[in-house]
Design an enzyme around this catalytic site. Structure first.
Site, PDB file in Angstrom:
ATOM      1  N   HIS A   1      31.745 116.469  26.033  1.00  0.00           N
ATOM      2  CA  HIS A   1      32.014 115.089  25.312  1.00  0.00           C
ATOM      3  C   HIS A   1      31.838 115.179  23.939  1.00  0.00           C
ATOM      4  O   HIS A   1      30.411 114.967  23.419  1.00  0.00           O
ATOM      5  CB  HIS A   1      31.500 114.203  26.177  1.00  0.00           C
TER       6      HIS A   1
ATOM      7  N   HIS B   1      36.813 111.580  24.259  1.00  0.00           N
ATOM      8  CA  HIS B   1      35.680 111.083  25.112  1.00  0.00           C
ATOM      9  C   HIS B   1      35.268 112.299  25.799  1.00  0.00           C
ATOM     10  O   HIS B   1      34.122 112.591  25.673  1.00  0.00           O
ATOM     11  CB  HIS B   1      36.063 109.970  26.012  1.00  0.00           C
TER      12      HIS B   1
END
Length: 703
Positions: free
Chosen positions: A37, A281
């Site tokens: 991430h 993300h």
């Protein structure tokens, strides 16, 4: 705190370059790992660097320093936000460790793990749990101050420190965030600051698809001090570090309520092609996007994991600042120790996780032949231990009277204006009131245990352990000495009916590695179980306790036997059992009554009380075989719940007397009778097991 007392922020070009290095390391680490991430770690880089370098009180050379501020990364998926700061600050992580992100045996797993990497205060990953841990840490800090230094002026005690937490939209969407945040506001935890990274992006891209509430209004309604720092307000994206610094210091200055700072960021900044998208993300950027981003930051796109020496040297100066803060704290700490030697001695003992000599002598004993509910016995244990174990504290999720979790005469932990006639108290009290917030209670208990300095317990009905399970699992994962007092442990609670009657819960909880599930047979076994639980400092434990009264038997008060998890409560009359009856909790009574019948019929019968399967498994094979001799194949296990795991103990020839369906609403004796949880059925099961082994030879008919 007046503005002139706040140190001015010195934010140099080296600080700015360090923030860009953080972004580059986040991109490189995820790219090398092939997963991760990067986006949030990139956009939170200025905030994290600011906190570790200029705001938070910590000493990288001593991660366990008692006087340190705590930092909780609730958005654990952005583990690099923490790992890179630990590397830059000098906590012992190396550049190679960052290169090994998410790899086997690395110090940088996919989500931060407490006890695995120095500087990681808690294991986060399941969203919302970290906020709960932070609330627990803030509560523990206040209780610790009350124990050791209650009279010093606010802000002047060596036990005063802050708890800082980074949270994401995912954290505040999870329901647990409501439970713990509402309680934090009610408790007026002025030592807690949550920075809410509002980037409007989650895995499904724009959070508008699922999130439209006014989060700031929500936290204002909880009673928090609320601020906004919006780096997009001008229409351009400007990372105004000074504005964030001012907000953090303003939050520190508010001491009568927790603080919530909404930080508006753009996820993945300054990636030209993937910023502000769901793609950044939770996935690698790709070589081209990384190169383009590095060019924007003025970095060499051909270099990976590149940390200029001058940047690292500049960041590592936080070690000297930390040591200076530590030296100043040491003076106050030494002064405190000199002025309060008895409290210092208590602090030392608790810090070593040691119990006082002879503490267990305070445990109550119950008369053989009397009749006592194990929940009531547990309550008497807690009240008896209150004077000798000041570190022990806890309460209930609005079920104090039912759970018997209130130590007699102990004040409540509550701001004075919220005390009630039934529960007087103050900010340094001992009795916790979680309200009807079981999940939040679990995460808060974890935070209390993680903070250190005290030992928590929390209660509710066993059936509502389902609401706590994510936090319980994390307690087991982190090996935290949290104690759960779960009462009303079977259909024995009676009239409330199947919604309140646990059936599958005992074995579902036993399935959690590292959780000790203890179901005592009577009052004395309950007291012994508390002793064993408190002597363990490396695992959570659950006490499953009855609403109904149970007979007190001879031989159940021996904590050494109880500590083995299973032991011979009543042996066969000739010492050579033909059948073994294994039972827990309230069903030990059924086994004892069944033994009487079988013995009267000439069947030598042994009763084994097995309060804790986990403790029994931990014994060596020789002991287990003395309790359950392999040669005795006729066995019955009886428990008022599903049979799931008992087959291991009874074998192919054994029988399990269990409950394979939900309960009903009726007096408990009626339920046990109607559902076949009776001594008569145990006798029949024993005879059936004997028949399976070939022991039932029948009689001659004289034809």
């Amino acid at each position: 705190m007046s503005s002139e007392l706040v140190p001015a922020l010195e934010w140099s070009d080296l600080d700015r370059r360090a923030v860009d290095v953080v972004r580059a390391l986040a991109m490189d680490a995820v790219e090398k790992a092939g997963s991760g991430h990067p986006g949030t770690a990139m956009s939170l880089a200025p905030a994290a660097y600011l906190l570790f370098q200029h705001v938070m009180r910590h000493d990288p050379s001593d991660p366990a320093w008692v006087g340190r501020d705590r930092f909780v990364l609730s958005c654990g998926h952005s583990s690099l936000t923490l790992y890179i700061q630990l590397y830059l600050s000098g906590y012992g992580l190396t550049l190679h460790d960052l290169e090994m992100l998410r790899q086997w045996e690395s110090l940088t797993p996919g989500h931060p793990e407490h006890g695995h990497t120095a500087g990681v205060e808690t294991t986060t990953g399941p969203l919302g749990q970290g906020i709960g841990n932070a609330v627990g840490m803030a509560m523990a800090a206040r209780r610790e101050r009350g124990l050791f230094d209650p009279d010093t002026a606010p802000g002047a005690s060596p036990f005063d420190h802050m708890v800082w937490c980074f949270a994401s939209e995912g954290d505040i969407e999870e329901g647990i965030s409501h439970e713990v945040s509402a309680l934090a506001g009610h408790q007026k935890l002025g030592n807690l600051v949550v920075v809410f990274d509002s980037n409007h992006i989650s895995i499904e891209d724009d959070t508008q698809i699922a999130l439209s509430e006014d989060v700031l209004a929500r936290y204002e309604a909880y009673g928090w001090h609320v601020q906004t720092v919006d780096w997009t307000r001008t229409g351009d994206y400007v990372e105004d570090v000074q504005e964030l610094y001012d907000a953090l210091e303003a939050a520190r200055a508010v001491t009568d309520k927790p603080s919530f700072i909404r930080l508006r960021t753009i996820i993945g900044w300054p990636s030209p092609g993937k910023q502000n998208t769901g793609k950044i993300h939770g996935a690698a950027l790709g070589d081209e996007e990384i190169a383009a981003t590095k060019k924007i930051m003025g970095m060499d796109p051909e270099k990976s994991f590149d940390v200029p020496a001058e940047v690292l040297e500049h960041a590592r100066r936080v070690v000297q600042r930390g040591r200076a803060a530590r030296a100043e704290w040491d003076k106050a700490y030494a002064s405190w120790r000199e002025s309060a030697p008895e409290r210092a001695e208590l602090f030392d003992r608790i810090s070593r996780k040691e119990l006082p000599d002879g503490w267990y002598k305070a445990l109550p004993t119950f008369e053989t032949g009397s009749s006592v509910a194990t929940r009531k016995a547990s309550g008497e244990v807690l009240s008896a231990l209150a004077p000798v174990l000041p570190e022990l504290w806890g309460g209930s999720a609005d079920l104090a009277e039912s759970n018997n979790t209130t130590m007699k005469g102990e004040p409540s932990f509550i701001p004075e204006e919220h005390q009630t006639k039934a529960f007087p108290g103050g900010p340094y009290g001992r009795t916790l009131h979680f309200g009807i917030r079981e999940h939040g209670m679990g995460a808060i208990l974890n935070g209390i245990a993680l903070h250190g300095g005290t030992r928590p317990y929390g209660g509710t009905f066993l059936v509502f352990s389902d609401y706590m399970r994510p936090a319980v699992r994390l307690a087991a994962l982190m090996k935290l000495p949290v104690t759960y007092v779960w009462t009303h442990d079977s259909i024995g609670l009676g009239e409330d009916g199947p919604t309140h009657q646990p059936v599958e819960h005992l074995w579902a909880l036993r399935a959690i590695p590292g959780l000790d599930v203890v179901r005592p047979a009577d009052a004395n076994e309950t007291a012994a179980a508390w002793r064993v639980v408190l002597e363990h400092t490396d695992r959570p434990a659950a006490l499953a306790l009855t609403r109904q009264n149970l007979p007190v038997y001879e031989g159940t008060a021996d904590s050494c036997k109880v500590a083995k998890g299973g032991y011979v409560l009543q042996d066969a009359s000739d010492g050579q059992p033909r059948v073994i009856l294994i039972a827990t909790g309230s069903e030990v009574e059924l086994a004892v009554e069944a033994r009487k019948v079988l013995e009267a019929e000439g069947v030598p019968t042994r009763v084994v009380s097995m309060p804790c399967v986990e403790w029994f498994h931990a014994q060596d094979a020789a002991y287990r075989q003395t309790v359950l001799p392999p040669a005795v194949r006729a066995r019955v296990a009886v428990e008022a719940g599903i049979a799931l795991g008992w087959r291991e103990f009874v074998g192919d020839d054994g029988v399990v007397v269990s409950l394979e369906h939900f309960g009903a609403s009726a007096p408990y004796r009626t339920l046990f009778q109607q559902f076949g949880l009776t001594a008569e059925r145990v006798v029949a099961a024993a005879k059936g097991s004997l028949a399976k082994t070939g022991a039932d030879k029948g009689e001659t008919t004289g034809n």
